[in-house]
Design an enzyme around this catalytic site. Structure first.
Site, PDB file in Angstrom:
ATOM      1  CD  GLU A  60      -1.737  -2.407   1.410  1.00 21.80           C
ATOM      2  OE1 GLU A  60      -2.578  -3.302   1.218  1.00 21.80           O
ATOM      3  OE2 GLU A  60      -0.591  -2.635   1.878  1.00 21.80           O
ATOM      4  CG  HIS A 129     -10.100  -7.122   7.753  1.00 24.29           C
ATOM      5  ND1 HIS A 129      -9.141  -7.698   8.546  1.00 24.29           N
ATOM      6  CD2 HIS A 129      -9.702  -7.328   6.474  1.00 24.29           C
ATOM      7  CE1 HIS A 129      -8.208  -8.241   7.790  1.00 24.29           C
ATOM      8  NE2 HIS A 129      -8.524  -8.022   6.522  1.00 24.29           N
TER       9      HIS A 129
END
Length: 327
Positions: A60, A129
Site C-alpha cells: 500500500e 478489518h
C-alpha cells in the site's frame, strides 16, 4: 431511470470518467482480472487494458506513493484500498505527500487523486478489518473526505471527486454495496462539500452519515408514528463539514443528536460538536447528544460486535429523552 446496486453505481462513475478522460486510471490490489473485492471494477480491464486498470502488489505504501507521483505529473489516479484499514500502511504518503505537496510546492503541483474503498464495521470481519478511518484522516490538512450512503450519491460524488484537483478520501461502507436505487440515465454530479437534508422537520436535528443513515431512518419511522417530527441530515462531506446546513437546521430545531459509527473519542462527532458550539451555541436548548461506537477494537464475536455500534432503539430513546416523552 434504471435500478442499480451501489457497487454498479460506483463502477459506472469510474467507467464514465475513464471514457471521458484518458488521464484517469485505477490501481490497487485485485482490481483488474479479479474485478475488485466488491466488484466495483469488474470487467473494466477488458475495456481499458491492464495499464489503466492496474493490479498492484500487496504494498500500500508503494502504490499510494506511485499514485501521488502520477497525480503530480497530470494523471488522475484512483486508488482502491481493498479494505480502507490497509491504507494505514500508506498513512505517511497520504499525510506528508498527498495532503501537503500542493502547499509545500508553492502551488506548482496539484494532486488530483481519489483514494476509495470499503470500510466500517461489517459482519464479523474482525478488529483490523472493521476500522473507521475517517477521524484518522480528518486532521490532515489538504484532504477532502466524503462518505457516500446511497447508490445515487455514490455515483454523483465519485464523478465529482475524480474531477476535483485535490486529494479526496472516498469512504464506501462495506455493508452498503448491495443497496439498490433508481439512477438517472443522464450524467450528473454532486457537490463534495454539501450535506443532504434527508428529511425536513422542526423538533430536533439528527445528524449522521454513511451506514448510520439507515439506522436513523428506521428510528425516525418509529418516532414519526409516535408524533415526533425530527429533521435528518446526512453529512456526506466529513471534511469540510457543511456547517452552514447544520446551523440552519439547529436554528430551527434547537436540539441535536449526532449518530455515527466512528469511535466516540476524537471522532467526527467530536469535531462536529466543536463546530456547533462555535457557530450555534446560543441556539441550543440542550447539550448536543452524541451516539458513537464504543472505544474498543471491534470484536469478532457477532453479539459483541453488535453491542459496539449504535442501533435504532438507542436513537429512539435519545430522541424521546431530548424532546420529552409525548403523551
Amino acid at each position: 431511470m434504471s435500478k442499480q446496486f451501489m457497487f454498479d453505481a460506483l463502477r459506472q462513475a469510474i467507467d464514465e470518467e475513464m471514457l471521458n478522460n484518458q488521464r484517469v486510471f485505477v490501481l490497487g490490489e485485485d482490481i483488474g482480472h479479479y474485478g475488485g473485492s466488491y466488484k466495483v471494477t469488474k470487467d473494466l480491464h477488458v475495456k481499458y487494458g491492464d495499464l489503466r486498470i492496474l493490479d498492484t502488489p500487496i504494498a500500500e505504501n508503494s502504490f499510494t506513493g506511485m499514485a501521488i507521483g502520477a497525480a503530480m505529473t497530470g494523471l488522475r489516479p484512483i486508488v482502491e484500498g481493498m479494505n480502507m484499514s490497509f491504507l494505514l500502511l500508506a498513512f505517511n504518503q497520504i499525510s506528508n505527500n498527498a495532503g501537503m505537496l500542493r502547499y509545500t510546492s508553492g502551488g506548482n503541483f496539484s494532486i488530483p487523486l481519489v483514494i476509495r474503498g470499503p470500510g466500517g464495521v461489517g459482519r464479523q470481519l474482525g478488529a483490523e478489518h472493521s476500522q473507521r478511518l475517517e477521524a484518522y484522516f480528518q486532521a490532515i490538512p489538504g484532504l477532502k473526505i466524503v462518505a457516500c450512503s446511497t447508490p445515487y450519491n455514490a455515483k454523483g460524488l465519485l464523478k465529482s471527486a475524480i474531477r476535483d484537483d485535490n486529494p479526496v478520501i472516498f469512504f464506501e461502507h462495506v455493508l452498503l454495496y448491495n443497496l439498490q436505487e433508481d439512477l438517472p440515465d443522464s450524467e450528473y454530479f454532486l457537490p463534495l462539500d454539501k450535506a443532504e437534508i434527508v428529511r425536513e422537520g422542526n423538533e430536533l436535528t439528527i445528524i449522521t452519515y454513511s451506514r448510520m443513515r439507515y439506522h436513523v431512518t428506521q428510528a425516525v419511522d418509529v418516532l414519526m408514528q409516535e408524533g415526533y417530527n425530527p429533521e435528518v441530515i446526512d453529512l456526506i462531506s466529513l471534511k469540510p463539514i457543511d456547517i452552514e446546513t447544520v446551523s440552519k437546521s439547529i436554528k430551527k430545531t434547537h436540539k441535536v443528536i449526532i449518530v455515527e459509527e466512528c469511535m466516540k473519542t476524537g471522532g467526527i462527532g467530536a469535531e462536529l460538536i466543536a463546530q456547533i458550539n462555535d457557530h450555534c451555541f446560543d441556539y441550543l436548548d440542550a447539550p448536543v447528544i452524541r451516539l458513537s461506537s464504543q472505544d474498543i477494537p471491534t470484536p469478532y464475536n457477532g453479539t459483541l460486535e453488535k453491542a459496539t455500534v449504535i442501533h435504532p432503539q438507542q436513537i429512539i430513546e435519545a430522541a424521546k429523552n431530548l424532546v420529552g416523552i409525548k403523551i
